[in-house]
Write an enzyme that holds these catalytic residues in place. Sequence first.
Site, PDB file in Angstrom:
ATOM      1  N   ASP A   1       0.881  -1.157   0.000  1.00 17.10           N
ATOM      2  CA  ASP A   1       0.000   0.000   0.000  1.00 17.10           C
ATOM      3  C   ASP A   1       0.929   1.220   0.000  1.00 17.10           C
ATOM      4  O   ASP A   1       2.095   1.107   0.391  1.00 17.10           O
ATOM      5  CB  ASP A   1      -0.863  -0.043   1.266  1.00 17.10           C
ATOM      6  CG  ASP A   1      -1.651   1.229   1.463  1.00 17.10           C
ATOM      7  OD1 ASP A   1      -2.307   1.672   0.500  1.00 17.10           O
ATOM      8  OD2 ASP A   1      -1.604   1.791   2.580  1.00 17.10           O
TER       9      ASP A   1
ATOM     10  N   ASP B   1      -0.034   5.083   0.836  1.00 13.72           N
ATOM     11  CA  ASP B   1      -0.249   6.041   1.924  1.00 13.72           C
ATOM     12  C   ASP B   1      -0.227   5.330   3.275  1.00 13.72           C
ATOM     13  O   ASP B   1      -1.047   4.451   3.529  1.00 13.72           O
ATOM     14  CB  ASP B   1      -1.617   6.730   1.777  1.00 13.72           C
ATOM     15  CG  ASP B   1      -1.696   7.607   0.537  1.00 13.72           C
ATOM     16  OD1 ASP B   1      -0.634   8.017   0.049  1.00 13.72           O
ATOM     17  OD2 ASP B   1      -2.816   7.866   0.077  1.00 13.72           O
TER      18      ASP B   1
HETATM   19  C1  BG6 Z   1      -5.798   6.020  -0.326  1.00 16.40           C
HETATM   20  C2  BG6 Z   1      -5.946   6.859   0.937  1.00 16.40           C
HETATM   21  O1  BG6 Z   1      -4.482   5.669  -0.505  1.00 16.40           O
HETATM   22  O2  BG6 Z   1      -6.230   6.769  -1.450  1.00 16.40           O
HETATM   23  C3  BG6 Z   1      -7.378   7.368   1.055  1.00 16.40           C
HETATM   24  O3  BG6 Z   1      -5.620   6.057   2.070  1.00 16.40           O
HETATM   25  C4  BG6 Z   1      -7.750   8.132  -0.208  1.00 16.40           C
HETATM   26  O4  BG6 Z   1      -7.489   8.195   2.182  1.00 16.40           O
HETATM   27  C5  BG6 Z   1      -7.568   7.229  -1.418  1.00 16.40           C
HETATM   28  O5  BG6 Z   1      -9.114   8.585  -0.136  1.00 16.40           O
HETATM   29  C6  BG6 Z   1      -7.902   7.922  -2.732  1.00 16.40           C
HETATM   30  O6  BG6 Z   1      -6.928   8.908  -3.001  1.00 16.40           O
HETATM   31  P1  BG6 Z   1      -6.932   9.862  -4.243  1.00 16.40           P
HETATM   32  O7  BG6 Z   1      -5.527  10.367  -4.309  1.00 16.40           O
HETATM   33  O8  BG6 Z   1      -7.314   9.077  -5.455  1.00 16.40           O
HETATM   34  O9  BG6 Z   1      -7.930  10.939  -3.981  1.00 16.40           O
HETATM   35 MG    MG Z   2      -2.762   3.131   3.615  1.00 17.61          MG
END
Ligand code: BG6
Ligand code: MG
Length: 213
Positions: A10, A12
Amino acid sequence: MRDFDAVIFDLDGVICYTDEYHYQAWKAMADSIGVSFDREINNRLRGVSRMASLDIILEKYHGELSEAEKEELADQKNEIYKKLLAQMSPADLSDEVKSTLDELRRRSYQLAIGSSSKNAPFILRQIGLGEYFDAVSDGNNITRSKPDPEVFEKAAKMLWVGAKRCLVVEDAVSGAEAAHKGGMKAACVGDASRAGAGDYNMKSVKDLLEILP
Ligand code: BG6
Ligand code: MG
């Protein structure tokens, strides 16, 4: 024989930390429509797709919004978020994570990203890992978000590795659940580790070096 051939990370909360940027961007959007939003709600957005995150935030909104209006709010948040991401640099990649990745590569594991974020390629470039992974499966190539296993299944397919031979590394309980639904084992850090959601619940990413000989 080793238990795994590939490791799917993963992004984030595992490779880097964009939580604070998500928080600031959603907060600005929520303020603009007068909805209360705090860090507790932000924690519920971990691993959740952008539109599903918006729905969670709008639980506190009294009124009706059309799909087009919701898209506009999500875009508004993403524009603020991207400006914050633009401040990221290779300094946002810790030595611990980078040296763990390098060592796993040296041990000949295939390495992939499995992230719900549509901004994943941009974030990877910002932190200097734009060309690093053998496969990147992210919010741009999936239709169902974690806890659905789609993002990890697609990563495994890109690597030509069977689910049972993949280890997923996650910080979100929904991510560990997604790994399990896809028939994969999960090694967790952060929230998911504290919740005991993984097959391995680690203190930090470098503990992978004990699990993956
Ligand atoms: C995930 C995060 O990696 O990505 C979430 O943990 C986030 O919090 C999701 O909503 C979508 O992200 P993005 O960048 O497509 O808006
Ligand atoms: Mg994560």
